[in-house]
Design a protein around this motif. Structure first.
Motif, PDB file in Angstrom:
ATOM      1  N   LEU A   3       0.782  -1.177   0.103  1.00 53.86           N
ATOM      2  CA  LEU A   3      -0.074  -0.172   0.001  1.00 53.86           C
ATOM      3  C   LEU A   3       0.922   1.221  -0.023  1.00 53.86           C
ATOM      4  O   LEU A   3       0.383   2.085  -0.553  1.00 53.86           O
ATOM      5  N   ARG A   4       2.038   1.226   0.594  1.00 57.56           N
ATOM      6  CA  ARG A   4       2.766   2.358   0.765  1.00 57.56           C
ATOM      7  C   ARG A   4       3.338   2.761  -0.645  1.00 57.56           C
ATOM      8  O   ARG A   4       3.351   3.815  -1.146  1.00 57.56           O
ATOM      9  N   ALA A   5       3.598   1.659  -1.360  1.00 57.40           N
ATOM     10  CA  ALA A   5       4.012   1.770  -2.784  1.00 57.40           C
ATOM     11  C   ALA A   5       3.049   2.313  -3.671  1.00 57.40           C
ATOM     12  O   ALA A   5       3.266   3.176  -4.673  1.00 57.40           O
ATOM     13  N   VAL A   6       1.750   1.955  -3.713  1.00 60.77           N
ATOM     14  CA  VAL A   6       0.588   2.495  -4.179  1.00 60.77           C
ATOM     15  C   VAL A   6       0.511   3.808  -4.013  1.00 60.77           C
ATOM     16  O   VAL A   6       0.345   4.594  -4.923  1.00 60.77           O
ATOM     17  N   VAL A   7       0.447   4.306  -2.715  1.00 60.27           N
ATOM     18  CA  VAL A   7       0.113   5.608  -2.224  1.00 60.27           C
ATOM     19  C   VAL A   7       1.516   6.528  -3.003  1.00 60.27           C
ATOM     20  O   VAL A   7       1.195   7.714  -3.391  1.00 60.27           O
ATOM     21  N   ALA A   8       2.533   5.992  -2.892  1.00 56.39           N
ATOM     22  CA  ALA A   8       3.656   6.672  -3.598  1.00 56.39           C
ATOM     23  C   ALA A   8       3.739   7.051  -4.787  1.00 56.39           C
ATOM     24  O   ALA A   8       3.871   8.167  -5.409  1.00 56.39           O
ATOM     25  N   ARG A   9       3.422   5.977  -5.659  1.00 57.68           N
ATOM     26  CA  ARG A   9       3.263   5.872  -7.290  1.00 57.68           C
ATOM     27  C   ARG A   9       1.923   6.987  -7.407  1.00 57.68           C
ATOM     28  O   ARG A   9       2.054   7.981  -8.281  1.00 57.68           O
ATOM     29  N   ASN A  10       1.032   7.197  -6.765  1.00 59.60           N
ATOM     30  CA  ASN A  10      -0.241   7.981  -7.111  1.00 59.60           C
ATOM     31  C   ASN A  10      -0.066   9.220  -6.784  1.00 59.60           C
ATOM     32  O   ASN A  10      -0.347  10.179  -7.342  1.00 59.60           O
ATOM     33  N   LEU A  11       0.696   9.559  -5.555  1.00 64.02           N
ATOM     34  CA  LEU A  11       1.160  10.733  -5.122  1.00 64.02           C
ATOM     35  C   LEU A  11       2.154  11.532  -6.192  1.00 64.02           C
ATOM     36  O   LEU A  11       1.532  12.601  -6.691  1.00 64.02           O
ATOM     37  N   ARG A  12       2.976  10.670  -6.780  1.00 64.84           N
ATOM     38  CA  ARG A  12       3.688  11.468  -7.609  1.00 64.84           C
ATOM     39  C   ARG A  12       3.015  11.714  -9.033  1.00 64.84           C
ATOM     40  O   ARG A  12       2.842  12.669  -9.608  1.00 64.84           O
ATOM     41  N   ARG A  13       2.164  10.631  -9.370  1.00 65.46           N
ATOM     42  CA  ARG A  13       1.300  10.804 -10.672  1.00 65.46           C
ATOM     43  C   ARG A  13       0.440  12.027 -10.551  1.00 65.46           C
ATOM     44  O   ARG A  13       0.200  12.781 -11.304  1.00 65.46           O
ATOM     45  N   LEU A  14      -0.320  12.368  -9.265  1.00 71.27           N
ATOM     46  CA  LEU A  14      -1.284  13.203  -9.414  1.00 71.27           C
ATOM     47  C   LEU A  14      -0.751  14.652  -8.948  1.00 71.27           C
ATOM     48  O   LEU A  14      -1.068  15.513  -9.485  1.00 71.27           O
ATOM     49  N   ARG A  15       0.588  14.631  -8.385  1.00 70.87           N
ATOM     50  CA  ARG A  15       1.307  15.960  -8.345  1.00 70.87           C
ATOM     51  C   ARG A  15       1.784  16.321  -9.672  1.00 70.87           C
ATOM     52  O   ARG A  15       1.595  17.481  -9.910  1.00 70.87           O
ATOM     53  N   GLN A  16       2.327  15.512 -10.365  1.00 76.21           N
ATOM     54  CA  GLN A  16       2.904  15.773 -11.807  1.00 76.21           C
ATOM     55  C   GLN A  16       1.599  16.166 -12.729  1.00 76.21           C
ATOM     56  O   GLN A  16       1.934  17.183 -13.483  1.00 76.21           O
ATOM     57  N   ALA A  17       0.592  15.490 -12.617  1.00 72.21           N
ATOM     58  CA  ALA A  17      -0.611  15.738 -13.458  1.00 72.21           C
ATOM     59  C   ALA A  17      -1.088  17.101 -13.007  1.00 72.21           C
ATOM     60  O   ALA A  17      -1.648  17.916 -14.014  1.00 72.21           O
ATOM     61  N   GLY A  18      -0.962  17.626 -12.015  1.00 68.39           N
ATOM     62  CA  GLY A  18      -1.395  19.005 -11.547  1.00 68.39           C
ATOM     63  C   GLY A  18      -0.289  19.962 -11.738  1.00 68.39           C
ATOM     64  O   GLY A  18      -0.507  21.144 -11.596  1.00 68.39           O
TER      65      GLY A  18
END
Length: 74
Positions: A3-18
């Motif tokens: 789950l930590r890896a999922v959160v990390a990947r999504n955080l980076r993806r969403l931050r960059q998308a923003g």
């Protein structure tokens, strides 16, 4: 995947998308830039309160941080 890896990947993806840098996200959330990097590198795990704060800055539902690749909309 952990789950930590999922959160990390999504955080980076969403931050960059923003269109935000780690520093910009941290500044808007009122946290240290190094902490954002540590979350994205899986060195730290975010609290529920922190996920809520980051989601607010990103304009997303906090649940998006937990979505695995097969649960993301196309």
């Amino acid at each position: 995947m952990r789950l930590r890896a999922v959160v990390a990947r999504n955080l980076r993806r969403l931050r960059q998308a923003g269109g935000l840098t780690q520093e910009e996200l941290a500044d808007r959330a009122g946290i240290n830039r190094n902490y954002v990097g540590m979350l994205e590198r899986e060195e730290n795990s975010a609290t529920v309160d922190m996920l809520e704060k980051l989601a607010e800055v990103l304009g997303i539902d906090p649940v998006e941080f937990l979505a695995s690749d097969d649960q993301k909309p196309s």
